[in-house]
Design a protein around this motif. Structure first.
Motif, short mmCIF file in Angstrom:
data_model
loop_
_atom_site.label_atom_id
_atom_site.label_comp_id
_atom_site.label_asym_id
_atom_site.label_seq_id
_atom_site.Cartn_x
_atom_site.Cartn_y
_atom_site.Cartn_z
N ILE A 1 -21.12 58.11 -24.96
CA ILE A 1 -22.56 57.67 -24.47
C ILE A 1 -22.13 56.72 -23.46
N PRO A 2 -23.19 56.65 -22.53
CA PRO A 2 -23.13 55.43 -21.71
C PRO A 2 -23.59 54.23 -22.21
N ALA A 3 -22.84 53.15 -22.04
CA ALA A 3 -23.17 51.87 -22.92
C ALA A 3 -22.99 50.66 -21.97
N ILE A 4 -23.80 49.50 -22.44
CA ILE A 4 -23.56 48.22 -21.72
C ILE A 4 -23.19 47.37 -22.99
N ARG A 5 -22.14 46.70 -22.93
CA ARG A 5 -21.62 45.80 -23.69
C ARG A 5 -22.09 44.22 -23.73
N VAL A 6 -22.83 43.74 -24.50
CA VAL A 6 -23.18 42.38 -24.58
C VAL A 6 -22.54 41.29 -25.54
N SER A 7 -22.55 40.10 -25.56
CA SER A 7 -21.88 39.40 -26.53
C SER A 7 -22.77 39.27 -28.06
N SER A 8 -22.32 39.18 -29.09
CA SER A 8 -22.97 39.07 -30.11
C SER A 8 -24.19 38.09 -30.27
N GLU A 9 -23.88 36.89 -29.42
CA GLU A 9 -24.70 35.72 -29.34
C GLU A 9 -26.10 36.33 -28.45
N ASP A 10 -25.78 37.15 -27.55
CA ASP A 10 -26.86 37.80 -26.40
C ASP A 10 -27.76 38.81 -27.33
N ALA A 11 -27.12 39.48 -28.47
CA ALA A 11 -27.71 40.73 -28.89
C ALA A 11 -29.08 40.55 -29.40
N LEU A 12 -29.36 39.51 -29.83
CA LEU A 12 -30.79 39.30 -30.71
C LEU A 12 -31.76 39.30 -29.44
N ARG A 13 -31.32 38.39 -28.34
CA ARG A 13 -32.11 38.35 -27.17
C ARG A 13 -32.45 39.56 -26.35
N VAL A 14 -31.37 40.38 -26.50
CA VAL A 14 -31.83 41.76 -25.69
C VAL A 14 -32.62 42.47 -26.50
N VAL A 15 -32.40 42.45 -28.06
CA VAL A 15 -33.59 43.19 -28.77
C VAL A 15 -34.88 42.69 -28.28
N ALA A 16 -35.14 41.50 -28.56
CA ALA A 16 -36.27 40.83 -28.23
C ALA A 16 -36.94 41.07 -26.84
N SER A 17 -35.97 41.05 -25.88
CA SER A 17 -36.66 41.27 -24.46
C SER A 17 -37.00 42.78 -24.51
N GLU A 18 -36.18 43.91 -25.09
CA GLU A 18 -36.38 45.19 -24.99
C GLU A 18 -37.81 45.31 -25.69
N ASN A 19 -38.19 44.70 -26.59
CA ASN A 19 -39.42 44.96 -27.20
C ASN A 19 -40.65 44.17 -26.26
N ALA A 20 -40.26 43.16 -25.51
CA ALA A 20 -41.34 42.66 -24.96
C ALA A 20 -41.60 43.67 -23.75
N LYS A 21 -40.69 44.37 -23.21
CA LYS A 21 -40.89 45.41 -22.34
C LYS A 21 -41.36 46.48 -22.63
N GLY A 22 -41.83 46.40 -23.90
CA GLY A 22 -42.42 47.82 -24.46
C GLY A 22 -41.34 49.08 -24.66
N VAL A 23 -40.17 48.82 -24.54
CA VAL A 23 -39.24 49.93 -24.56
C VAL A 23 -39.19 50.07 -26.19
N THR A 24 -39.21 49.14 -27.10
CA THR A 24 -39.01 49.61 -28.42
C THR A 24 -40.62 49.44 -28.97
N HIS A 25 -40.91 50.03 -29.70
CA HIS A 25 -42.42 50.24 -30.19
C HIS A 25 -42.37 49.81 -31.71
N LEU A 26 -42.42 48.62 -32.29
CA LEU A 26 -42.23 48.17 -33.48
C LEU A 26 -43.48 48.07 -34.11
N SER A 27 -43.43 48.49 -35.21
CA SER A 27 -44.78 48.22 -36.09
C SER A 27 -44.87 46.75 -36.54
N PRO A 28 -46.06 46.47 -36.92
CA PRO A 28 -46.34 45.11 -37.27
C PRO A 28 -45.23 44.47 -38.09
N ARG A 29 -44.84 45.14 -38.86
CA ARG A 29 -43.95 44.89 -40.35
C ARG A 29 -42.77 44.65 -39.56
#
Length: 190
Positions: free
Chosen positions: A70-98
């Motif tokens: 699978i094609p992948a981009i590798r990030v440091s563990s320190e940047d991982a949470l920021r990536v998750v958060a920014s993906e959410n902000a872009k609307g890429v991930t659609h999270l429930s309120p919980r």
């Protein structure tokens, strides 16, 4: 830089905030991948240990489509949470309120400020404070209940009573407490 990572080396991770995987999304992605062997989806994001940071649905789809890498981009563990958060902000991930609330707690625990969490999650700072406060209250209540389980409850025996212990579960509590009851008198009829 994009690299091809073997599917079998991927690990599910703490970065998965969804409560469930959406089967329809995966089926759609599998159809896209199966239609053309040369077609690839947007790369997933992994940390240094091959834990999936973003792209759990895509990883499932690649596996179901029979792909070995699978094609992948590798990030440091320190940047991982920021990536998750920014993906959410872009609307890429659609999270429930919980799920969004759990992400806010995790970001806070990683040291991110409340104002930055609010900005990244596209919510108000008041919402972030409220969710963090609810989490802290739940943690305190959990600790209190655990302490209750480990504290013996002592009763003073009154004169003329025999001690009989039974297990009783109070309403709205998950703590089992011993309760003393008077032993019933038996009446014999001659």
């Amino acid at each position: 830089m994009i690299e091809n990572i073997p599917i079998h080396s991927l690990k599910s991770s703490k970065f998965q905030f969804r409560e469930a995987i959406d089967k329809r999304t995966i089926d759609t992605l599998v159809d896209l991948l199966s239609a053309d062997d040369n077609f690839d989806l947007e790369p997933i994001i992994v940390d240094q240990d091959n834990e999936i940071v973003s792209g759990h649905h895509r990883a499932h789809a690649y596996a179901l489509a029979g792909r070995s890498t699978i094609p992948a981009i590798r990030v440091s563990s320190e940047d991982a949470l920021r990536v998750v958060a920014s993906e959410n902000a872009k609307g890429v991930t659609h999270l429930s309120p919980r799920e969004r609330a759990q992400l806010a707690v995790t970001l806070s625990q990683s040291g991110m400020s409340e104002s930055l969490i609010a900005e990244v999650l596209s919510v108000s700072p008041r919402w972030v404070r409220q969710k963090l406060s609810q989490h802290e209250n739940a943690v305190r209540e959990h600790k209190r209940l655990r302490q209750l389980r480990s504290v013996p409850i002592l009763f003073v025996q009154q004169e003329g009573e025999e001690e009989v212990e039974e297990e009783e579960k109070p309403r709205n509590a998950s703590v089992t407490m011993p309760v003393r009851k008077k032993k019933s008198e038996q009446i014999t009829v001659a």
